[in-house]
Design an enzyme around this catalytic site. Sequence first.
Site, PDB file in Angstrom:
ATOM      1  N   TRP A 102      41.806  30.827  47.333  1.00  0.00           N
ATOM      2  CA  TRP A 102      41.621  32.208  46.858  1.00  0.00           C
ATOM      3  C   TRP A 102      42.272  33.213  47.797  1.00  0.00           C
ATOM      4  CZ3 TRP A 102      41.004  32.022  42.071  1.00  0.00           C
ATOM      5  CH2 TRP A 102      40.152  31.095  41.451  1.00  0.00           C
ATOM      6  N   ASP A 173      36.249  39.399  49.624  1.00  0.00           N
ATOM      7  CA  ASP A 173      36.039  38.755  48.327  1.00  0.00           C
ATOM      8  C   ASP A 173      34.775  37.912  48.465  1.00  0.00           C
ATOM      9  OD1 ASP A 173      35.996  37.173  46.074  1.00  0.00           O
ATOM     10  OD2 ASP A 173      37.975  36.280  46.372  1.00  0.00           O
ATOM     11  N   LYS A 197      29.374  33.744  39.427  1.00  0.00           N
ATOM     12  CA  LYS A 197      28.841  32.706  40.310  1.00  0.00           C
ATOM     13  C   LYS A 197      27.424  33.041  40.768  1.00  0.00           C
ATOM     14  CE  LYS A 197      33.430  31.350  41.016  1.00  0.00           C
ATOM     15  NZ  LYS A 197      34.724  31.856  41.406  1.00  0.00           N
TER      16      LYS A 197
END
Length: 362
Positions: A102, A173, A197
Amino acid sequence: MARVINFNAGPATLPLSVLEHAQKEFLDFEGTGMSLLEHSHRGATYAKVHEETKSLLRELLDIPDTHEVLFMQGGASAQFALVPMNLRGSGESADYIMTGAWSDKALSEAKITGDAREAGTGKVDGHYIRVPGQSELALDRTAAYVHFTSNNTIMGTQFHDYPDSGEVPLVADMSSDILWRPIDVSKFGLIYAGAQKNLGPAGITVLILRKDLAERIPKTLPKIFRYKTLLDNDSLQNTIPTFPVYMVRNVLRWVREQGGAAAMEKRNRQKAGAIYGMIDENPDFFRCPVEVESRSMMTPVFRLPTEELEKKLIAEAAAAGMVGIKGHRSVGGIRTSIYNATEPADVEKFVELARAFAKKNG
Ligand SMILES: *Cc1c(COP(=O)(O)O)cnc(C)c1O
């Protein structure tokens, strides 16, 4: 109804009571004669949901007045592009701490529109098996911001101490670990997280922005992509995905009922402790590729002696009603995503199954 034990990485399991609550008022929301799905995003009914969602998040993360909660679409991936477009001025560079797939994506998006550089890495011999410590970072004092990924969903690593970026705004993030424990929001310029999530369903991204940063947004950026536009319009500049926000509200209510962020941390450490305990007590069979200090409390990963055995464990777990433990296709192995909503008793059931599997196959 037979619900499985769901270890999916995201979208991920939601508390059963949250789903049931939504089901109960799905057709007629609070006596209004219509579903929340059918309500105007500008009406009083949705406005209450919107406000409560923001204020619950403020309460649970103890968000100071300097920061605002914003909602946006496009997932965390859109933020990979929008963070540099909003927070990096012309001629400025941004720092990225590299810890996995990511952060790789975030950096490569940032490079499309300007300068960005690596300020540290968790890569060892080509593999992301740790997160770098403060002394390993080479930070640029003049950078527009420092970006990092707090939990590396695919790699199974997590920052337990956040980087200190000094005067430079820190951007995180937190898609796969927001609200896993209490944090000091004042240390951050921006936190962003796709909801799917730890906060709710797919379809909405939560941002926590230090408000003064909105003043530096380039006027060349189209208005719809400016954080300032969200800030000035309470994230209602256009039609917001109302239902995902409502589901986030329900999840946040559940978190509060459980005792808030501190209770989440206790619960999450207990679950991760059960999995890492199982791994460490049998090093001949289980192997966690991640350095101990960098182990994730949200997405533990591990390997078995062979890929064949990994496939067999995945199949036996599925037969016992446990799904989603296959590691990400880029790294293989086993991954148990044990976000806030995952029940400790369900983790215990998996650990029991995996222990018995090791005994049989070791
Ligand atoms: C899942 C994930 C993403 C991608 O989120 P999208 O909402 O699909 O864009 C980004 N970063 C992290 C840390 C993630 O876990």
